[in-house]
Design a protein around this motif. Structure first.
Motif, PDB file in Angstrom:
ATOM      1  N   GLY A 110       0.795  -1.227  -0.009  1.00 49.05           N
ATOM      2  CA  GLY A 110      -0.181   0.118  -0.015  1.00 49.05           C
ATOM      3  C   GLY A 110       0.739   1.295  -0.052  1.00 49.05           C
ATOM      4  N   PHE A 111       0.099   2.191  -0.307  1.00 48.45           N
ATOM      5  CA  PHE A 111       0.908   3.813  -0.519  1.00 48.45           C
ATOM      6  C   PHE A 111       0.319   4.676   0.926  1.00 48.45           C
ATOM      7  CE2 PHE A 111       1.262   1.810  -4.367  1.00 48.45           C
ATOM      8  CZ  PHE A 111       2.355   2.276  -5.043  1.00 48.45           C
ATOM      9  N   GLY A 112      -0.892   4.308   1.440  1.00 47.31           N
ATOM     10  CA  GLY A 112      -1.217   5.121   2.570  1.00 47.31           C
ATOM     11  C   GLY A 112      -1.787   6.649   2.050  1.00 47.31           C
ATOM     12  N   ASP A 113      -2.139   6.764   0.918  1.00 45.97           N
ATOM     13  CA  ASP A 113      -2.443   8.066   0.210  1.00 45.97           C
ATOM     14  C   ASP A 113      -3.973   8.200  -0.243  1.00 45.97           C
ATOM     15  OD1 ASP A 113      -2.477   6.368  -2.008  1.00 45.97           O
ATOM     16  OD2 ASP A 113      -0.869   7.645  -2.968  1.00 45.97           O
ATOM     17  N   GLY A 114      -4.752   7.041   0.319  1.00 41.37           N
ATOM     18  CA  GLY A 114      -6.221   7.119   0.105  1.00 41.37           C
ATOM     19  C   GLY A 114      -6.499   6.329  -0.928  1.00 41.37           C
ATOM     20  N   ARG A 115      -5.813   5.742  -1.980  1.00 39.32           N
ATOM     21  CA  ARG A 115      -6.169   4.773  -2.996  1.00 39.32           C
ATOM     22  C   ARG A 115      -6.729   3.692  -2.546  1.00 39.32           C
ATOM     23  NH1 ARG A 115      -0.712   4.479  -6.574  1.00 39.32           N
ATOM     24  NH2 ARG A 115      -0.247   6.241  -5.439  1.00 39.32           N
ATOM     25  N   LEU A 116      -7.703   3.325  -3.490  1.00 41.26           N
ATOM     26  CA  LEU A 116      -8.205   1.935  -3.123  1.00 41.26           C
ATOM     27  C   LEU A 116      -7.523   0.782  -3.501  1.00 41.26           C
ATOM     28  CD1 LEU A 116     -11.993   2.451  -4.432  1.00 41.26           C
ATOM     29  CD2 LEU A 116     -11.377   2.349  -2.065  1.00 41.26           C
ATOM     30  N   GLY A 117      -7.777  -0.334  -2.490  1.00 40.73           N
ATOM     31  CA  GLY A 117      -6.992  -1.704  -3.223  1.00 40.73           C
ATOM     32  C   GLY A 117      -7.272  -1.879  -4.533  1.00 40.73           C
ATOM     33  N   ASP A 118      -8.419  -1.523  -5.163  1.00 42.16           N
ATOM     34  CA  ASP A 118      -8.658  -2.040  -6.564  1.00 42.16           C
ATOM     35  C   ASP A 118      -7.516  -1.074  -7.381  1.00 42.16           C
ATOM     36  OD1 ASP A 118     -11.710  -2.945  -6.676  1.00 42.16           O
ATOM     37  OD2 ASP A 118     -11.279  -1.879  -4.978  1.00 42.16           O
ATOM     38  N   GLU A 119      -7.308   0.189  -6.969  1.00 46.36           N
ATOM     39  CA  GLU A 119      -6.162   0.780  -7.862  1.00 46.36           C
ATOM     40  C   GLU A 119      -4.667   0.266  -7.644  1.00 46.36           C
ATOM     41  OE1 GLU A 119      -7.502   5.284  -7.570  1.00 46.36           O
ATOM     42  OE2 GLU A 119      -7.821   4.529  -5.756  1.00 46.36           O
ATOM     43  N   VAL A 120      -4.515  -0.283  -6.416  1.00 47.43           N
ATOM     44  CA  VAL A 120      -3.197  -1.047  -5.864  1.00 47.43           C
ATOM     45  C   VAL A 120      -2.996  -2.171  -6.887  1.00 47.43           C
ATOM     46  CG1 VAL A 120      -1.837  -2.138  -4.221  1.00 47.43           C
ATOM     47  CG2 VAL A 120      -2.994   0.197  -3.762  1.00 47.43           C
ATOM     48  N   ALA A 121      -3.991  -2.754  -7.207  1.00 47.42           N
ATOM     49  CA  ALA A 121      -4.038  -4.238  -7.927  1.00 47.42           C
ATOM     50  C   ALA A 121      -3.761  -4.054  -9.279  1.00 47.42           C
ATOM     51  CB  ALA A 121      -5.616  -4.737  -7.617  1.00 47.42           C
ATOM     52  N   GLU A 122      -3.849  -2.971  -9.907  1.00 49.61           N
ATOM     53  CA  GLU A 122      -3.602  -2.472 -11.189  1.00 49.61           C
ATOM     54  C   GLU A 122      -2.084  -2.078 -11.319  1.00 49.61           C
ATOM     55  OE1 GLU A 122      -6.111   0.709 -12.210  1.00 49.61           O
ATOM     56  OE2 GLU A 122      -8.110  -0.377 -12.060  1.00 49.61           O
ATOM     57  N   ILE A 123      -1.417  -1.961 -10.190  1.00 52.61           N
ATOM     58  CA  ILE A 123       0.103  -1.762 -10.594  1.00 52.61           C
ATOM     59  C   ILE A 123       0.997  -2.927 -10.848  1.00 52.61           C
ATOM     60  CG2 ILE A 123       1.925  -0.626  -9.220  1.00 52.61           C
ATOM     61  CD1 ILE A 123       0.037   0.960  -7.677  1.00 52.61           C
ATOM     62  N   PRO A 124       1.822  -3.017 -11.517  1.00 56.30           N
ATOM     63  CA  PRO A 124       2.642  -4.129 -11.632  1.00 56.30           C
ATOM     64  C   PRO A 124       3.252  -4.769 -10.567  1.00 56.30           C
ATOM     65  CG  PRO A 124       2.925  -2.496 -13.549  1.00 56.30           C
ATOM     66  CD  PRO A 124       2.298  -1.685 -12.377  1.00 56.30           C
ATOM     67  N   ASP A 125       3.586  -5.826 -10.393  1.00 63.05           N
ATOM     68  CA  ASP A 125       3.964  -6.725  -9.408  1.00 63.05           C
ATOM     69  C   ASP A 125       5.284  -6.166  -8.827  1.00 63.05           C
ATOM     70  OD1 ASP A 125       1.489  -8.213  -9.570  1.00 63.05           O
ATOM     71  OD2 ASP A 125       2.553 -10.056  -9.709  1.00 63.05           O
ATOM     72  N   GLU A 126       6.111  -5.859  -9.928  1.00 64.30           N
ATOM     73  CA  GLU A 126       7.526  -5.544  -9.871  1.00 64.30           C
ATOM     74  C   GLU A 126       7.475  -4.182  -9.156  1.00 64.30           C
ATOM     75  OE1 GLU A 126       7.294  -8.019 -13.452  1.00 64.30           O
ATOM     76  OE2 GLU A 126       6.285  -6.243 -12.474  1.00 64.30           O
ATOM     77  N   ILE A 127       6.696  -3.145  -9.399  1.00 63.97           N
ATOM     78  CA  ILE A 127       6.580  -1.945  -8.745  1.00 63.97           C
ATOM     79  C   ILE A 127       6.092  -1.982  -7.322  1.00 63.97           C
ATOM     80  CG2 ILE A 127       5.412   0.092  -8.711  1.00 63.97           C
ATOM     81  CD1 ILE A 127       5.636   0.358 -11.890  1.00 63.97           C
ATOM     82  N   LEU A 128       5.194  -2.831  -7.092  1.00 59.52           N
ATOM     83  CA  LEU A 128       4.464  -3.155  -5.626  1.00 59.52           C
ATOM     84  C   LEU A 128       5.726  -3.597  -4.818  1.00 59.52           C
ATOM     85  CD1 LEU A 128       1.061  -4.338  -6.497  1.00 59.52           C
ATOM     86  CD2 LEU A 128       1.736  -1.996  -5.776  1.00 59.52           C
TER      87      LEU A 128
END
Length: 432
Positions: A75-93
């Protein structure tokens, strides 16, 4: 790693076992293990004719490394939903998770339980930490959370249906390296989920918990409705996350009968209180910059009401003897990692004494994870995970944020400058 013996001195040592702070005492470390805790004179006599490092923290308090039972390193702790986090590539996460792991460790949290990352991201990070490529806290991982199709956090790669599929998935998670099994037994913030409805039917839920128990793995369920908590108790889960008392129509209704079952069970409850307050804080900060819209004001009021309701319900559970522990739920929503102390303070606000609150983020939390044989307190034979702080947390729980030094696995962690460590601290708008 330096295997030379170390003697750690402090004005007070709080070992986490419930006794009074130790005065004029010291801790003897060999490698990554605590060998002995005793009077300063006794410890120094033991090493008198040996080569050792002296770590003198006179004027400070030595405590066990903190244990956070609920983190989201993706997570980022900046208010974004988990749905949005899931769209980020695994490498970046994985890279983001690495940054979060450093922050958690720098904040004095030396053990974490991750509550559902995307795919293999946290397994790979743990591999990197074990190999010395990265640094981070001791990790208790579940891998992908077990979810129904369209259920909460299903976007992280764990959607399954039916007894056969859930059993197969639990076995796959264990093969991948899961330490425990995380189950989303109700919906949540996931757009396609239904927060007030139970997710898995009882046959599926029992298949999950029974398979986990067969392999000696603990289970934890995400529950934001009372029915989800009841189902979880019926299936014998080991930890209930959130444990929100909401009826099928969305009304808040504390159920003493359910709370009594919780108290009588072996299950721990992770109430995740501050995550509601964190959202209200961010909206307060926004209001200082510009007027809030009618919809934003409505949302702000909702966050504050949710926080007040959760405090009240948690207080009632505590009075009934429910085993409540600290699990931050960061970085979810607006709650950033590195701020576990906020959740411990909320547990204190809900009714725990200062000593109970301290226990909820040390030995009590370690017991909830089945890790109290190695972490959670300063005792002979346990891992040398400890934190040097300014001020006694048994007098004021907020002193847990006054981090001076972090010792992990017997080694001092280079946390950089004091100014750099302030970057991750979150505070209410009145303090900014």
């Amino acid at each position: 790693m330096n295997q030379k013996k170390k003697v750690v001195l402090a004005s007070q040592i709080i070992d986490g076992t419930g006794g009074k702070p130790l005065e004029e005492s010291a801790v003897l470390i060999e490698g990554s293990t605590i060998v002995k805790i005793g009077k300063k004179s006794e410890i120094l006599q033991i090493v008198e004719h040996q080569e050792y490092d002296l770590l003198d923290y006179t004027g400070f308090v030595l405590i066990p490394g903190m244990v956070d039972c609920h983190t989201h390193h993706n997570g980022f702790g900046d208010g974004r939903l988990g749905d949005e986090v899931a769209e980020i590539p695994d490498e970046i996460l994985t890279i983001k998770s690495s940054s979060n792991a450093r922050i958690a460790l720098f904040s004095g949290v030396t053990t974490i339980r991750e509550n559902g990352p995307k795919n293999m991201t946290m397994f790979r990070l743990r591999d990197a930490i074990k190999s010395g490529i990265e640094i981070g806290p001791r990790m208790n991982l579940c891998g992908r959370p077990v979810s129904i199709i369209g259920g909460h956090m299903g976007y992280f790669g764990g959607e399954v249906t039916g007894e056969f599929e859930v059993t197969r998935f639990v076995r796959s998670l264990i093969k991948e390296g899961a330490d425990y099994i995380k189950i989303t037994q109700t919906g949540g913030t996931t757009k396609t989920s239904f927060p007030l409805l139970p997710a898995f039917n009882m046959d599926e839920l029992l298949a999950i918990t029974n398979e986990a128990k067969k392999f000696g793995k603990l289970t934890a369920t995400h529950c934001v409705s009372t029915e989800g908590t009841i189902n979880s108790l019926d299936s014998g889960v080991d930890m209930i996350i959130h444990s929100v008392f909401k009826e099928p129509d969305g009304t808040d209704k504390f159920r003493p009968d359910v709370a009594e079952r919780l108290a009588e069970s072996e299950a721990f409850v992770n109430p995740t209180l501050h995550v509601f307050r964190a959202r209200a804080w961010e909206m307060e900060k926004l209001a200082l910059k510009r007027p809030l819209s009618k919809d934003e004001i409505k949302l702000f009021d909702e966050h504050r009401r949710n926080f007040d309701q959760r405090l009240l319900d948690c207080s009632k559970m505590m009075e009934m003897g429910v085993k409540v522990i600290t699990g931050s739920d960061s970085s979810w929503g607006d709650y950033k990692l590195g701020n576990t102390i906020h959740e411990t303070e909320c547990v204190n606000m809900a009714g725990y004494s200062v000593s109970q609150s301290f226990n909820s983020v040390t030995l009590g939390a370690a017991k909830a994870l089945g890790m109290d044989d190695i972490v959670g307190s300063l005792e002979s034979g346990k891992k040398a995970d400890m934190v040097v702080i300014k001020g006694n947390p048994l007098q004021e729980i907020g002193n847990l944020r006054n981090i001076h030094e972090v010792i992990f696995d017997g080694n001092i962690i280079d946390r950089g400058s004091k100014d750099s460590n302030k970057v991750y601290i979150q505070s209410p708008p009145s303090i900014n």
